[in-house]
Design an enzyme around this catalytic site. Structure first.
Site, mmCIF file in Angstrom:
data_model
loop_
_atom_site.group_PDB
_atom_site.id
_atom_site.type_symbol
_atom_site.label_atom_id
_atom_site.label_comp_id
_atom_site.label_asym_id
_atom_site.label_seq_id
_atom_site.Cartn_x
_atom_site.Cartn_y
_atom_site.Cartn_z
ATOM 1 N N GLU A 46 -32.763 38.910 56.699
ATOM 2 C CA GLU A 46 -33.813 39.194 57.680
ATOM 3 C C GLU A 46 -33.204 39.630 59.016
ATOM 4 O O GLU A 46 -33.702 40.553 59.668
ATOM 5 C CB GLU A 46 -34.690 37.956 57.876
ATOM 6 C CG GLU A 46 -35.552 37.625 56.667
ATOM 7 C CD GLU A 46 -36.241 36.284 56.814
ATOM 8 O OE1 GLU A 46 -37.480 36.249 56.742
ATOM 9 O OE2 GLU A 46 -35.540 35.278 56.995
ATOM 10 N N LEU A 94 -18.835 42.905 62.388
ATOM 11 C CA LEU A 94 -18.676 44.000 61.436
ATOM 12 C C LEU A 94 -20.019 44.607 61.083
ATOM 13 O O LEU A 94 -21.041 43.920 61.065
ATOM 14 C CB LEU A 94 -18.006 43.493 60.151
ATOM 15 C CG LEU A 94 -16.621 42.848 60.291
ATOM 16 C CD1 LEU A 94 -16.142 42.378 58.925
ATOM 17 C CD2 LEU A 94 -15.631 43.822 60.894
ATOM 18 N N LYS A 129 -15.996 36.689 52.579
ATOM 19 C CA LYS A 129 -16.505 36.492 53.943
ATOM 20 C C LYS A 129 -16.976 35.042 54.057
ATOM 21 O O LYS A 129 -18.015 34.678 53.510
ATOM 22 C CB LYS A 129 -17.650 37.458 54.234
ATOM 23 C CG LYS A 129 -18.170 37.380 55.661
ATOM 24 C CD LYS A 129 -19.267 38.418 55.886
ATOM 25 C CE LYS A 129 -19.741 38.379 57.338
ATOM 26 N NZ LYS A 129 -20.391 37.093 57.673
ATOM 27 N N LYS A 302 -11.246 46.019 54.613
ATOM 28 C CA LYS A 302 -10.561 46.537 55.799
ATOM 29 C C LYS A 302 -9.486 47.541 55.386
ATOM 30 O O LYS A 302 -8.782 47.318 54.390
ATOM 31 C CB LYS A 302 -9.890 45.393 56.583
ATOM 32 C CG LYS A 302 -10.836 44.324 57.090
ATOM 33 C CD LYS A 302 -10.073 43.183 57.751
ATOM 34 C CE LYS A 302 -11.010 42.064 58.183
ATOM 35 N NZ LYS A 302 -10.274 40.908 58.740
#
EC number: 6.5.1.2
Length: 703
Positions: A46, A94, A129, A302
């Site tokens: 969201e 990011l 992550k 990356k």
């Protein structure tokens, strides 16, 4: 229709401006809740959707980009209870990818920027992550000297003492380390440690925690470092800030160096050379996600070569050389125990599913929104069904459907009520569509007589965009509405609180949750808002369709509270000339006028408004100048303005009776161009529209 529901490509310029203002406020609020208070109210999905919408509007209306745009901001400001620390190298966030195609596009963009062949291999790292709290730790000569949270990316909070208490963070580095090194990574808590902590909390009769991420973040941000030391926090290192001498020229090499200095790094980090390899690793990690023992919410890619990272550089708040590939929202099955009805400020009835508690992604889910009766019918769900829920963060999630093969024989169909659940049991009515049909929204017809609506109206009245009374939030409104000694049933009652409290035997300061200081502060805050701008007064009434921007338009159009109030009463009484006068105002249409007429036709509302007006001093609004040199003209500002901001220019022009547009068209009367004016200047020349510079603008308006 609110601007939040209008597709980007259908927004007018005025709507786009309002929507960007709304998004800046909403995203800023969620940033504060997530980064500063460790209490997010929406899911990552969201939140990301809000940011994508903001960016899409800015791309469609670049002239409307705000100085406080979320696209220029990272995180949230540091809170006051910790010393502020400015990061020597900003802690950027990011960009996100949500689909496989997004990842393919990311790799293609990198290749194009570097002028590589379309299918040339390019080494990239891929790593989980971690869903925790970002931390930057500074070492000088191998010794930990400071640690700071991300904050807003530029300034964070000094949590040095707390960082020293985390076992995974070495106080002294090992190996051959640089003289100055800032190590960056994520503080987190494993599932096992989180469950054990909650067991201890229960055993001690204390409140349990919601999920590992919030618990880890809250544990690190304790004023008492001994509390942090007692919490089982862990740390993954994956990046760096200031470094006096780089130990490697690749991303992978730098992470390996961090490991050699004594940091824990993620074993699932690997090198890939194509988008396909990145996606294969993503799906492999996704399959292992449930067994990792800690929360992750995606995979980060990356560019491996640091020289290429340098060439790629940054865009606004994020690097071009990295992206976070987010996981889809998590799902789980549970039992639908019941469906309750909640009543909002405008009387809208919203069904809420009550669920058998189920853990989804570390969050215990007990409720889910069902939106309206049509949604229940579309889903085909019944009370007693086994339903599939999708996590939406730590708030009410979404029901996706039900398991047909698990429906019990006694499953009960939900019948939407025909009366409001309040004690008045007033009839429920359905909104009408533009075509005259029945809408999906059902409303209580009780208006202000309905206690549920009255509470919501009071919450709007004290909100930041209305009277903005400090110390009078949702919980306090609920308290006063129910309190037998100091009841607040209408806005006017707020302004008599201090007087009534002085007459009472049982004082507010003696009630649970209050004290001498808090009660005194509240009374002072209320007193400070007795003088209020006209637009805030109008907005605070809570009239349907009268939002913040519409309230400003009405205030400028009428100038004074008496003029607006008299006109509203006249319209409610059927005065066509008064209606035509309001209809002549910019962006005021039938929906707004009808809502105002309905509001002021209700005798109860009129009494409430009169009582409120007797308690406050409403400032007159500055009305547009009808005889200014630019009155009635449509003006476009373009290029860099040196003596005023774009908002100041717009406000100045509108006060002079002009209309400000964001694009040049045949209806444009004047273009004010500063340095860097581009396509709009060219378009003005093509259409033969007058163009002046900023100095000439000030000369023309006599400023």
């Amino acid at each position: 229709m609110t601007t939040a529901r209008i597709p980007v490509d259908e927004l007018t310029e005025e709507q786009a401006k309002d929507e960007l203002a709304r998004l800046a406020q909403e995203i800023g609020r969620h940033d504060r809740l997530y980064y500063s208070e460790d209490a997010p109210e929406v899911s990552d999905a969201e939140y990301d959707a809000l940011r994508r919408r903001n960016l899409a509007i800015e791309q469609a209306f670049p002239n409307l980009i705000r100085a406080d745009s979320p696209s220029k901001r990272i995180g949230a400001p540091a809170v006051e209870k910790f010393e502020k620390v400015r990061h020597k190298v900003p802690m950027l966030s990011l960009d996100n990818a949500f689909t496989d195609d997004d990842v393919v596009d990311f790799v293609a963009r990198v290749r194009r920027f570097l002028k590589m062949e379309p299918h040339a291999p390019i080494a990239m790292t891929a790593e989980p992550k971690i869903d925790g709290l970002s931390l930057s730790i500074r070492y000088e000569n191998g010794r930990l000297v400071s640690a700071a949270t991300r904050g807003d990316g530029q300034v964070g909070e000094n949590v040095t003492a707390n960082a020293r208490a985390v076992a995974d963070i070495p106080n002294v580095l090992s190996g051959d380390f640089p003289e100055i090194l800032e190590v960056r990574g994520e503080v987190y808590m494993t599932h096992r440690d989180f469950l054990a902590l909650n067991e201890r909390q229960r055993a001690e009769g204390k409140q349990t925690y919601v999920n590992p991420r919030n618990t880890a973040a809250g544990s690190l941000r304790q004023l008492d470092a001994s509390i942090t030391a007692a919490r089982p926090l862990k740390f993954f290192a994956y990046a760096w800030g200031e470094v006096s001498e780089m130990p490697s020229q690749t991303q992978m090499g730098m992470v390996e160096a961090l490991k050699s200095y004594g940091f824990r790094t993620n074993k699932l980090m690997c090198l890939c050379e194509t988008a396909r390899e990145l996606l294969e690793h993503y799906h492999a990690i996704e399959e292992r996600r449930a067994t990792l023992g800690y929360d992750i919410d995606g995979v980060v890619y990356k560019v491996n070569d640091l020289a290429l990272q340098q060439r790629l550089g940054y865009v606004s708040r994020s690097p071009r050389w990295a992206i976070a590939h987010k996981f889809a929202a998590e799902k789980a099955f549970t039992i639908l125990r019941d469906i309750d009805i909640q009543v909002g400020r405008t009387g809208a009835l919203t069904p809420v599913a009550r669920l058998e508690p189920v853990t989804v992604g570390g969050v215990v889910v007990t409720n889910a929104t069902l939106h309206n009766a049509e949604e229940i019918e579309r889903l085909g769900i019944k009370i007693g069904d086994t339903v599939q829920v999708q996590r939406a963060g730590d708030v009410i999630p979404q029901i996706l459907g039900y398991a047909e093969d698990r429906r019990p024989a006694d499953a009960k169909e939900f019948v939407f009520p025909s009366v409001c659940p309040c004690e008045l049991k007033t009839p429920v009515v359905r909104d009408s569509t533009a075509g005259g049909g029945e809408g999906v929204v059902r409303r209580c017809s009780g208006e202000f007589a309905c206690p549920f609506q009255r509470i919501e109206h009071l919450r709007l009245f004290v909100s930041r965009r209305a009277f903005d009374i400090e110390g009078l939030g949702e919980k306090q409104i609920e308290f006063f509405f129910r309190d037998p000694d100091l009841p607040v049933k209408s806005p006017a009652d707020i302004f008599t609180l201090a007087e009534r409290d002085a007459q009472n035997i049982k004082k507010l300061k003696d009630k649970e949750g209050w004290g001498t200081v808090s009660a005194g502060n509240l009374f002072a805050a209320i007193e400070a808002k007795r003088t209020i701008p006209l637009d805030r007064m109008i907005y605070g009434l809570g009239i349907r369709h009268v939002g913040e921007r519409t309230a400003v338009t009405l205030a400028r159009g009428y100038g004074s509270w008496k003029a607006f109030h008299d006109s509203a009463l006249a319209i409610a009484g059927g005065d066509l000339s008064a209606r035509e006068e309001m209809d002549a105002l910019e962006d005021i249409g039938d929906a707004v006028i009808d809502a105002i007429a309905t509001y002021f036709a209700e005798e109860h509302n009129c009494r409430l408004v009169e009582a409120l007006a007797a308690q406050v001093n409403v400032l007159e609004a500055e009305r547009p100048v009808a005889d200014s040199p630019v009155a009635g003209k449509t003006i476009v500002f373009t290029g860099a303005l040196e003596r005023m901001s774009r908002d100041e220019a717009k406000d100045m022009a509108e006060r002079l009776g002009a209309k400000v547009a964001g694009s040049v068209s045949s209806k444009t009367d004047l273009v004010v161009a500063g340095p860097g004016a581009g396509s709009k200047l060219k378009k003005a020349a093509e259409l033969g529209i007058e163009v002046i510079d900023e100095d000439m603008w000030f000369q023309r308006i006599g400023a």
